[in-house]
Design an enzyme around this catalytic site. Structure first.
Site, PDB file in Angstrom:
ATOM      1  N   LEU A 157       3.429  43.900  49.028  1.00 26.46           N
ATOM      2  CA  LEU A 157       4.658  43.533  48.319  1.00 26.46           C
ATOM      3  C   LEU A 157       4.393  42.224  47.563  1.00 26.46           C
ATOM      4  CD1 LEU A 157       7.681  44.397  47.989  1.00 26.46           C
ATOM      5  CD2 LEU A 157       8.148  42.395  49.397  1.00 26.46           C
ATOM      6  N   TYR A 206      15.400  48.028  48.452  1.00 27.00           N
ATOM      7  CA  TYR A 206      16.259  46.923  48.856  1.00 27.00           C
ATOM      8  C   TYR A 206      15.694  45.583  48.419  1.00 27.00           C
ATOM      9  CZ  TYR A 206      13.135  45.458  52.666  1.00 27.00           C
ATOM     10  OH  TYR A 206      12.066  44.977  53.380  1.00 27.00           O
ATOM     11  N   GLU A 256      -1.169  41.860  54.242  1.00 31.28           N
ATOM     12  CA  GLU A 256      -0.029  40.932  54.315  1.00 31.28           C
ATOM     13  C   GLU A 256       0.499  40.991  55.749  1.00 31.28           C
ATOM     14  OE1 GLU A 256       3.329  42.175  51.887  1.00 31.28           O
ATOM     15  OE2 GLU A 256       2.740  44.265  52.039  1.00 31.28           O
ATOM     16  N   LYS A 282       9.683  47.863  47.094  1.00 36.47           N
ATOM     17  CA  LYS A 282      10.412  47.389  48.284  1.00 36.47           C
ATOM     18  C   LYS A 282      11.296  48.522  48.784  1.00 36.47           C
ATOM     19  CE  LYS A 282      12.209  43.003  50.038  1.00 36.47           C
ATOM     20  NZ  LYS A 282      11.377  43.028  51.229  1.00 36.47           N
TER      21      LYS A 282
HETATM   22  N1  PDD Z   1      10.677  40.682  53.494  1.00 36.72           N
HETATM   23  N2  PDD Z   1       5.810  41.405  52.353  1.00 36.72           N
HETATM   24  C1  PDD Z   1       6.687  42.228  52.959  1.00 36.72           C
HETATM   25  C2  PDD Z   1       6.188  43.483  53.568  1.00 36.72           C
HETATM   26  C3  PDD Z   1       8.055  41.866  53.002  1.00 36.72           C
HETATM   27  O1  PDD Z   1       8.939  42.696  53.583  1.00 36.72           O
HETATM   28  C4  PDD Z   1       8.469  40.633  52.441  1.00 36.72           C
HETATM   29  C5  PDD Z   1       9.911  40.215  52.441  1.00 36.72           C
HETATM   30  C6  PDD Z   1       7.509  39.813  51.824  1.00 36.72           C
HETATM   31  C7  PDD Z   1       7.889  38.513  51.163  1.00 36.72           C
HETATM   32  O2  PDD Z   1       8.655  38.728  50.010  1.00 36.72           O
HETATM   33  P1  PDD Z   1       9.642  37.614  49.450  1.00 36.72           P
HETATM   34  O3  PDD Z   1       8.826  36.375  49.267  1.00 36.72           O
HETATM   35  O4  PDD Z   1      10.096  38.181  48.182  1.00 36.72           O
HETATM   36  O5  PDD Z   1      10.731  37.429  50.458  1.00 36.72           O
HETATM   37  C8  PDD Z   1       6.185  40.230  51.802  1.00 36.72           C
HETATM   38  C9  PDD Z   1      12.085  40.451  53.534  1.00 36.72           C
HETATM   39  C10 PDD Z   1      12.431  39.018  53.741  1.00 36.72           C
HETATM   40  C11 PDD Z   1      12.701  41.391  54.553  1.00 36.72           C
HETATM   41  O6  PDD Z   1      12.345  42.554  54.514  1.00 36.72           O
HETATM   42  O7  PDD Z   1      13.544  40.970  55.349  1.00 36.72           O
END
Ligand code: PDD
Length: 296
Positions: free
Chosen positions: A205, A35, A181, A149
């Site tokens: 991620l 996703y 993270e 993801k």
């Molecule tokens: N989450 N690490 C994890 C485990 C994440 O699920 C996310 C993003 C990030 C940050 O990624 P980005 O900068 O591309 O949003 C880091 C999204 C927002 C979610 O699952 O809702």
């Protein structure tokens, strides 16, 4: 929060009420899918290239064929905003699963992927961005391929719930003390005007906002050091913050019982928030800094 009616699927657009899946759907039964969550400001995507690239990387890693070629995907995502007449701040959730097929762990044959993408309103969390948030720590029990993801978010869900139960915003994840993270965001430690974060290896991620943070730091001459740090290092941190498409740049004031620095958002975090707003094209009257001035 409104979910808009027109939903993009693997074939075309359908009304949200007409989206139906059979019992035996691989995303539902195995979490067999991937996703993206893409930020929209004032009706336009932010970091769309980074999200589309990561989507195709994730799909390739788990051998799912994306129903659209990249160029078509851009067009369809634009159409998703157009059809729904999006003009404000929102997020697009897009998922692709291996499809609908009789339950069997091995890949089904002759089965097409299922895709859906929808838009939902998402106002910016400006109060929290101004004030900062508190976090807890949780053991990172996830698999080795967190750069994908994937829909398999049970460890993330449990970590976030543990944080919510303590009234906290996020859970900082660590493997035997080494910080990776957060449950749904990347985390950074500032010490002596340098920004430290876990290297973009397979076990985190690779956040789209993280890519920008690196660029902002380079631009400002702030060393951006991809070196993992430990839970004990939080004691010596001047600032800690997290980033994601929904949280933007969020100051962290507490990690478990420990107060970070002076217990208020620090100068580098503020600078990165400012650069983020500029890069995302946030209008001056919607800036968190403007709100800050008003509040004083
Ligand atoms: N989450 N690490 C994890 C485990 C994440 O699920 C996310 C993003 C990030 C940050 O990624 P980005 O900068 O591309 O949003 C880091 C999204 C927002 C979610 O699952 O809702």
């Amino acid at each position: 929060m409104t979910i808009y009616d027109h939903v993009l699927t693997e074939n075309d657009f359908v009304h949200q009420n007409d989206l139906r899946y059979p019992f035996e759907e691989r995303g539902l039964q195995f979490g067999d899918g991937i996703y993206e969550v893409i930020r929209v400001y004032g009706g336009s995507y932010y970091l769309i290239d980074e999200h589309v690239e990561r989507l195709y990387r994730s799909a390739e890693a788990v051998k799912i064929e994306v129903p659209y070629k990249k160029e078509q995907m851009y067009d369809q995502l634009d159409e998703l905003l157009n059809k729904n007449k999006i003009t404000g701040d929102a997020k697009v959730y897009l998922q692709i699963t291996r499809g609908s097929a009789p339950r069997d762990h091995a890949f089904p044959t002759n089965t097409d992927a299922n895709l859906y993408a929808y838009v939902k309103d998402l106002p910016r969390a400006t109060d929290k961005m101004l004030e900062g948030v508190e976090t807890i720590t949780q053991h990172d029990v996830r698999w080795d391929w967190c750069y994908i993801k994937s829909l398999n978010l049970l460890p993330n869900v449990l970590a976030k719930q543990a944080a919510a139960e303590k009234g906290c915003y996020e859970a900082v994840l660590h493997k035997d003390g080494e910080v990776t993270e957060c449950s749904s965001s990347n985390v950074y430690l500032v010490k002596d005007e340098k920004v430290y974060t876990h290297p973009a290896k397979k076990n985190i991620l690779h956040g789209c906002v993280r890519i920008r943070i690196e660029e902002f730091c380079k631009q400002e001459g702030i060393p951006f050091i991809e070196e993992s740090f430990c839970l004990e290092d939080f004691q010596y941190a001047d600032e800690v913050f997290l980033t994601s498409s929904t949280s933007e740049v969020m100051p962290i004031l507490k990690v478990d019982e420990l107060t970070i620095g002076e217990g208020k958002p620090g100068g580098i975090t503020r600078k990165l928030q400012e650069l983020y707003e500029e890069d995302a094209g946030i209008p001056a009257d919607q800036s968190i800094f403007k709100r800050n001035l008003k509040a004083q």
